[in-house]
Scaffold this active site. Structure first.
Site, PDB file in Angstrom:
ATOM      1  N   ASP A 129       2.877   3.319  -1.400  1.00  0.00           N
ATOM      2  CA  ASP A 129       1.649   2.858  -2.065  1.00  0.00           C
ATOM      3  C   ASP A 129       1.355   1.382  -1.791  1.00  0.00           C
ATOM      4  OD1 ASP A 129       1.024   5.280  -3.177  1.00  0.00           O
ATOM      5  OD2 ASP A 129       1.938   4.839  -5.127  1.00  0.00           O
TER       6      ASP A 129
ATOM      7  N   GLY B 181       3.134   5.894 -12.882  1.00  0.00           N
ATOM      8  CA  GLY B 181       2.153   6.519 -11.978  1.00  0.00           C
ATOM      9  C   GLY B 181       0.993   5.604 -11.671  1.00  0.00           C
TER      10      GLY B 181
ATOM     11  N   PRO C 119       2.309  -0.733 -17.260  1.00  0.00           N
ATOM     12  CA  PRO C 119       3.478   0.035 -17.697  1.00  0.00           C
ATOM     13  C   PRO C 119       4.345   0.440 -16.493  1.00  0.00           C
ATOM     14  CG  PRO C 119       1.466   0.902 -18.684  1.00  0.00           C
ATOM     15  CD  PRO C 119       1.043  -0.129 -17.697  1.00  0.00           C
ATOM     16  N   VAL C 120       5.669   0.492 -16.729  1.00  0.00           N
ATOM     17  CA  VAL C 120       6.630   0.742 -15.642  1.00  0.00           C
ATOM     18  C   VAL C 120       6.902   2.245 -15.491  1.00  0.00           C
ATOM     19  CG1 VAL C 120       9.010   0.286 -14.897  1.00  0.00           C
ATOM     20  CG2 VAL C 120       7.679  -1.520 -16.005  1.00  0.00           C
ATOM     21  N   ALA C 121       7.080   2.683 -14.239  1.00  0.00           N
ATOM     22  CA  ALA C 121       7.351   4.096 -13.920  1.00  0.00           C
ATOM     23  C   ALA C 121       6.297   4.989 -14.572  1.00  0.00           C
ATOM     24  CB  ALA C 121       8.763   4.488 -14.352  1.00  0.00           C
TER      25      ALA C 121
ATOM     26  N   LYS D  28      -3.353   0.992  -9.872  1.00  0.00           N
ATOM     27  CA  LYS D  28      -4.273   1.983  -9.283  1.00  0.00           C
ATOM     28  C   LYS D  28      -4.198   3.274 -10.094  1.00  0.00           C
ATOM     29  CE  LYS D  28      -1.038   4.878  -7.529  1.00  0.00           C
ATOM     30  NZ  LYS D  28      -0.756   6.216  -7.983  1.00  0.00           N
TER      31      LYS D  28
ATOM     32  N   ALA E  75       1.499   2.564  -9.945  1.00  0.00           N
ATOM     33  CA  ALA E  75       1.896   1.741  -8.789  1.00  0.00           C
ATOM     34  C   ALA E  75       2.153   0.277  -9.143  1.00  0.00           C
ATOM     35  CB  ALA E  75       0.863   1.844  -7.662  1.00  0.00           C
ATOM     36  N   GLY E  76       2.684   0.028 -10.332  1.00  0.00           N
ATOM     37  CA  GLY E  76       2.942  -1.356 -10.751  1.00  0.00           C
ATOM     38  C   GLY E  76       3.876  -2.088  -9.804  1.00  0.00           C
ATOM     39  N   GLY E  77       4.967  -1.464  -9.438  1.00  0.00           N
ATOM     40  CA  GLY E  77       5.940  -2.095  -8.539  1.00  0.00           C
ATOM     41  C   GLY E  77       5.332  -2.341  -7.168  1.00  0.00           C
TER      42      GLY E  77
ATOM     43  N   SER F   8       2.212  -2.744  -6.445  1.00  0.00           N
ATOM     44  CA  SER F   8       1.195  -3.775  -6.535  1.00  0.00           C
ATOM     45  C   SER F   8       1.845  -5.165  -6.612  1.00  0.00           C
ATOM     46  CB  SER F   8       0.280  -3.530  -7.737  1.00  0.00           C
ATOM     47  OG  SER F   8      -0.879  -4.302  -7.602  1.00  0.00           O
TER      48      SER F   8
END
Ligand code: ATP
Length: 297
Positions: free
Chosen positions: A136, A98, A94-96, A10, A100-102, A104
Site C-alpha cells: 500500500d 485496514g 487507528p492501528v491494524a 485511505k 493503511a496507517g503504517g 502512510s
C-alpha cells in the site's frame, strides 16, 4: 533543519482478489481514496548517524520494525546517505485497522526525507522504493484516488469522489491482513465488486452510484472471524449512511454520507456501540497529484 509531513489514511471503495499468484500474494484490483484522518510525521536532523524514532502511540513498534523507520533506512541505503534523523510520529490513524496507517507513515517519511535531504527524487521513484516496504506504500506516496492492481502497487489515477463525509467505526481489536488473506478462498467468492462500475461512477461524479458499488471480498472473511464487524455495518446502515463497507482487511467499517449533520447523527448513534468513531471529509478530491489522467504510475 526539520520538516513535517501529513500522512493521511485511505479507504477501499472496492477490493477484489482475482486469483492467488505463484509468489503467494493475491492478484488484487482495488479502488482506493484518501481521507482526512492523518498522522503527522516530523523529521529532524540530528548529530550522528542513528535513526531515532518517537511516537505518541503505545500500539506501534518503536524500533526498526516500524514502517517509518524502514522507509528511512531503505532511503539511506539506496542513496548512500549517512546522516542521522529523528522521526516523530503523531499517531491519529487507528492501528491494524485496514486504513493503511503504517504504509502512510512510511510514504510520508519517504516524501519528507526527500525534502529534508534534498534528494530530488520524483514521486514515481519514491513509490517504487515504497513498494519494497509494503504493497500500500506506493498509493500512499501519491495519495488521492486510484485503481490499484497487482499486489496494490500498480496504480492508475481515477477521478476523485465528490465531496462527502466518511464516518469510521473501528472495533476494539485489530486485524492481521496476512491472516485474512490466508483465510480467503478465491474460488468460493460469491459476490465481487464491479470495479468498472465504481470507476465509471467516480468519473461521472455520481455519489449514489459510488455508494451502490462499494464492495470488498474480504468483508465476508473478516466478518466470519469477528462478528462485531457485521454488527457495526448493520448499525451504520440503520443510522442512515448512504453506503457502508469494511475497509481493506478491516476491521474498520466506514459509511458515506452527503451532509455533515447526518454524519454527526450517525457518530452519536454509534458511540454507544463503539469507542473509536470518527467523521472526516474525503480528501481524494483535494489532491492534485493524481489528477493528471494521462499518466499511469
Ligand atoms: P493495511 O490497510 O495497509 O493492511 P492496516 O491499517 O491494517 O494496514 P497498520 O495500521 O498499517 O495496519 O498496521 C499494521 C501493523 O504494522 C501493526 O500491527 C503495527 O504493529 C505495524 N506497524 C509498523 N509500523 C507502523 C506504523 N508506523 N504505524 C502503524 N503500524 C505500524
Amino acid at each position: 533543519m526539520e520538516v513535517s509531513e501529513k500522512a493521511p489514511a485511505k479507504i477501499n471503495l472496492t477490493l477484489d482478489a482475482l486469483h492467488k499468484r505463484e509468489d503467494g500474494y493475491h492478484e488484487l484490483e482495488m479502488v482506493m481514496t484518501t481521507i482526512d484522518l492523518s498522522d503527522r510525521i516530523e523529521l529532524a536532523d540530528i548529530d550522528g548517524d542513528d535513526i531515532v524514532l518517537e511516537n505518541t502511540s503505545g500500539l506501534i513498534p518503536q524500533d526498526e520494525r516500524n514502517l517509518a523507520y524502514r522507509a528511512a533506512d531503505l532511503l539511506r541505503q539506496r542513496m548512500g546517505i549517512t546522516r542521522g534523523v529523528k522521526i516523530t510520529i503523531h499517531k491519529r490513524i487507528p492501528v491494524a485497522a485496514g486504513l493503511a496507517g503504517g504504509s502512510s507513515d512510511a510514504a510520508a517519511t519517504l516524501r519528507g526525507l526527500n525534502r529534508l535531504w534534498q534528494l530530488g527524487l520524483s514521486l514515481e521513484e519514491l513509490a517504487e522504493l515504497g513498494a519494497e516496504i509494503g504493497s500500500d506504500v506506493p498509493f500512499c506516496v501519491w495519495s488521492g484516488t486510484a485503481l490499484a492492481k497487482g499486489r496494490g502497487e500498480i496504480l492508475t489515477p481515477v477521478a476523485p469522489p465528490p465531496p462527502c463525509w466518511v464516518v469510521l467505526a473501528k472495533p476494539q481489536h485489530g486485524v492481521s491482513t496476512a491472516e485474512v488473506f490466508q483465510a480467503l478462498r478465491v474460488d468460493r467468492i460469491e459476490r465481487r465488486p464491479n470495479t468498472e462500475a465504481m470507476i465509471q461512477a467516480l468519473e461521472q461524479g455520481d455519489y449514489r452510484g459510488i455508494c451502490r458499488h462499494l464492495g470488498n471480498v474480504l468483508e465476508e472473511v473478516t466478518m466470519q472471524m469477528y462478528p462485531e464487524v457485521k454488527r457495526l455495518k448493520e448499525k451504520m446502515q440503520q443510522f442512515g449512511a448512504d453506503g457502508v463497507l469494511m475497509s481493506g482487511s478491516g476491521p474498520t467499517v466506514f459509511g458515506l454520507v452527503d451532509r455533515e449533520s447526518r454524519a454527526r447523527r450517525i457518530v452519536n448513534g454509534l458511540r454507544g456501540f463503539c469507542r473509536q468513531v470518527y467523521a472526516v471529509r474525503m480528501l481524494g478530491s483535494n489532491q492534485p497529484l493524481l489528477l493528471d489522467k494521462s499518466r499511469t504510475i
